[in-house]
Design an enzyme around this catalytic site. Structure first.
Site, PDB file in Angstrom:
ATOM      1  N   TYR A 141       0.816  -1.217   0.000  1.00 14.57           N
ATOM      2  CA  TYR A 141       0.000   0.000   0.000  1.00 14.57           C
ATOM      3  C   TYR A 141       0.849   1.266   0.000  1.00 14.57           C
ATOM      4  O   TYR A 141       0.361   2.352  -0.297  1.00 14.57           O
ATOM      5  CB  TYR A 141      -0.948   0.022   1.211  1.00 14.57           C
ATOM      6  CG  TYR A 141      -2.074  -0.998   1.151  1.00 14.57           C
ATOM      7  CD1 TYR A 141      -2.222  -1.843   0.056  1.00 14.57           C
ATOM      8  CD2 TYR A 141      -2.984  -1.114   2.179  1.00 14.57           C
ATOM      9  CE1 TYR A 141      -3.233  -2.783   0.005  1.00 14.57           C
ATOM     10  CE2 TYR A 141      -4.004  -2.048   2.132  1.00 14.57           C
ATOM     11  CZ  TYR A 141      -4.125  -2.879   1.046  1.00 14.57           C
ATOM     12  OH  TYR A 141      -5.137  -3.817   0.996  1.00 14.57           O
ATOM     13  N   ASP A 223      -3.604 -17.886   1.005  1.00 12.73           N
ATOM     14  CA  ASP A 223      -4.808 -18.488   0.413  1.00 12.73           C
ATOM     15  C   ASP A 223      -5.368 -19.561   1.346  1.00 12.73           C
ATOM     16  O   ASP A 223      -6.581 -19.649   1.566  1.00 12.73           O
ATOM     17  CB  ASP A 223      -4.514 -19.050  -0.991  1.00 12.73           C
ATOM     18  CG  ASP A 223      -3.182 -19.783  -1.075  1.00 12.73           C
ATOM     19  OD1 ASP A 223      -2.360 -19.653  -0.145  1.00 12.73           O
ATOM     20  OD2 ASP A 223      -2.955 -20.503  -2.062  1.00 12.73           O
ATOM     21  N   ASP A 251     -11.089  -8.462   7.656  1.00 10.80           N
ATOM     22  CA  ASP A 251     -12.508  -8.278   7.315  1.00 10.80           C
ATOM     23  C   ASP A 251     -13.238  -9.620   7.241  1.00 10.80           C
ATOM     24  O   ASP A 251     -14.396  -9.725   7.648  1.00 10.80           O
ATOM     25  CB  ASP A 251     -12.656  -7.522   5.988  1.00 10.80           C
ATOM     26  CG  ASP A 251     -12.643  -6.008   6.199  1.00 10.80           C
ATOM     27  OD1 ASP A 251     -12.350  -5.586   7.339  1.00 10.80           O
ATOM     28  OD2 ASP A 251     -12.927  -5.254   5.255  1.00 10.80           O
TER      29      ASP A 251
END
Ligand code: NAD
Length: 367
Positions: A141, A223, A251
């Protein structure tokens, strides 16, 4: 010496939650004999209205001096049309970078009383208590170079996924320390089979393990971690990972609990100074109606006692008090089910008062 706490109510439901929660903190200070000094300042939309900026210099200064900061929520439709750089959320980003809050702690706790709110089968999630630690100020980011270049039709977009050893060590230490304070298990999440930067991550985290012999370290590809979180989430204790993977996994974990009004979070710096806030936003659709669930903010306050104020006994009693009011059947509208009796449906003020009473009862019973 008194602990200094800066309250930042913010916008929307923030102030109507922070009012009674401020009173709860005063009560906790009095009942436990813990000197607390509470100060309040502006951040977000209310700060834009009053001072023309989402993070006034006086607020940042007060935040720097405080031992901990408890934030309500920021934002709302009134400020939606502003350019990105002037929006209320910039106040949060300014606090994170101004205080170098690099470690984001997101617990996913599902009180057994609310297990039916999850999208997973109750037996998979009832009593869930895991902690995701996300690196917040580095990784893809923020990596440079970044951008989009080239002529239309042939453009390429690119970002840089970069972590230095220092950045990995400091977030990994938060992971090991949190595991020590909990159930002693740390799972580091990476994609070391594909990305060199996360192969370095795995190596550096592994090297640190010898300093924490009481913590059982494991590694998992991201994953698989995603799959395991929805298959058997209770297998985890603490997960530590980079910014992007943590954004997604926290989340996912949050939704295992099914109720936004229950989720706390903390962002810490190297000195364990922290910004504590509920995961939810300012909920403009219910603001001003005494409908907001205060329990995410109250649990954020519990984290504050544990991680910044060195008072784990108060944190435990406060979390226990939340469980007690749920046991008593009290529900705000967002966590109410068809079985909730009309009389058990309470607003922000009554719920916070019930937690205050339950805290006092627990504290006096234990001392
Ligand atoms: P939101 O979290 O504010 O609301 C989503 C839904 O959940 C709404 O229906 C709301 O009524 C409900 N809800 C949220 N918190 C609740 C609570 N404590 N009790 C009961 N119900 C609750 O998300 P949104 O609607 O996408 O965003 C609203 C505003 O909040 C926007 O301006 C957004 O930018 C801002 N926001 C701020 C933060 C923050 O301050 N950290 C985080 C997310 C969104």
């Amino acid at each position: 010496m008194a602990h200094s706490i800066l309250l930042l109510p913010g916008d929307g439901i923030g102030p109507e939650i922070m009012g009674p929660v401020g009173a709860l903190l005063e009560r906790i200070g009095a009942v436990t004999g813990t000197p607390l000094t509470l100060e309040t300042a502006l951040v977000g939309g209310c700060a834009i209205d009053a001072e023309g900026t989402p993070l006034p210099a006086s607020t940042l200064e007060a935040a720097r001096k405080a031992d901990a900061i408890l934030l309500g929520a920021v934002g709302g439709p009134k400020w939606d049309a502003l350019p990105t750089a002037q929006r209320p959320e910039r106040g949060l980003l300014g606090l994170r970078s101004g205080l170098e809050l690099f470690a984001n702690l997101r617990p996913a706790i599902l009180f057994p009383q609310l297990a039916s709110a999850s999208s997973l089968k109750p037996e998979l999630v009832a009593g869930l208590d895991i902690l995701i630690i996300r690196e917040l100020t580095g990784g893809i980011y923020f990596g440079e170079p970044r951008g989009v270049e080239g002529a239309p039709g042939q453009r390429r977009g690119f970002n840089t996924y970069v972590y230095s050893e220092d950045e990995i060590v400091r977030i990994a230490r938060k992971g090991f320390e949190a595991a020590q304070a909990r159930n002693g298990r740390l799972c580091s999440v990476d994609k070391a089979n594909v990305l060199e930067v996360t192969a370095l991550w795995r190596e550096v985290v592994s090297d640190l393990a010898s300093e924490y012999p009481d913590v059982e370290l494991s590694h998992m590809y991201v994953d698989n971690a995603g799959m395991q979180l929805v298959r058997a989430p209770k297998q985890f204790d603490v997960l530590v990972t980079g910014n992007m993977f943590g954004d997604i996994l926290s989340d996912v974990a949050a939704m295992l609990t099914g109720s936004l009004g229950m989720l706390p979070s903390a962002s810490l710096n190297a000195a364990s100074q922290g910004l504590y806030e509920p995961v939810h936003g300012s909920a403009p659709d219910i603001a001003g109606q005494d409908l907001a669930n205060p329990l995410a903010t109250i649990q954020s306050a519990a984290m504050m006692f544990r991680y910044s104020l060195g008072a784990p006994a108060i944190a435990e009693a406060l979390e226990g008090a939340v469980s007690d009011v749920l046991d008593a059947g009290l529900r705000t509208r967002d966590i109410a089910g068809p079985e909730t009796a009309e009389a058990a449906l309470v607003g922000t003020m009554a719920m916070t008062q019930a937690v205050t009473d339950a805290f006092e009862a627990r504290w006096s019973a234990s001392s």
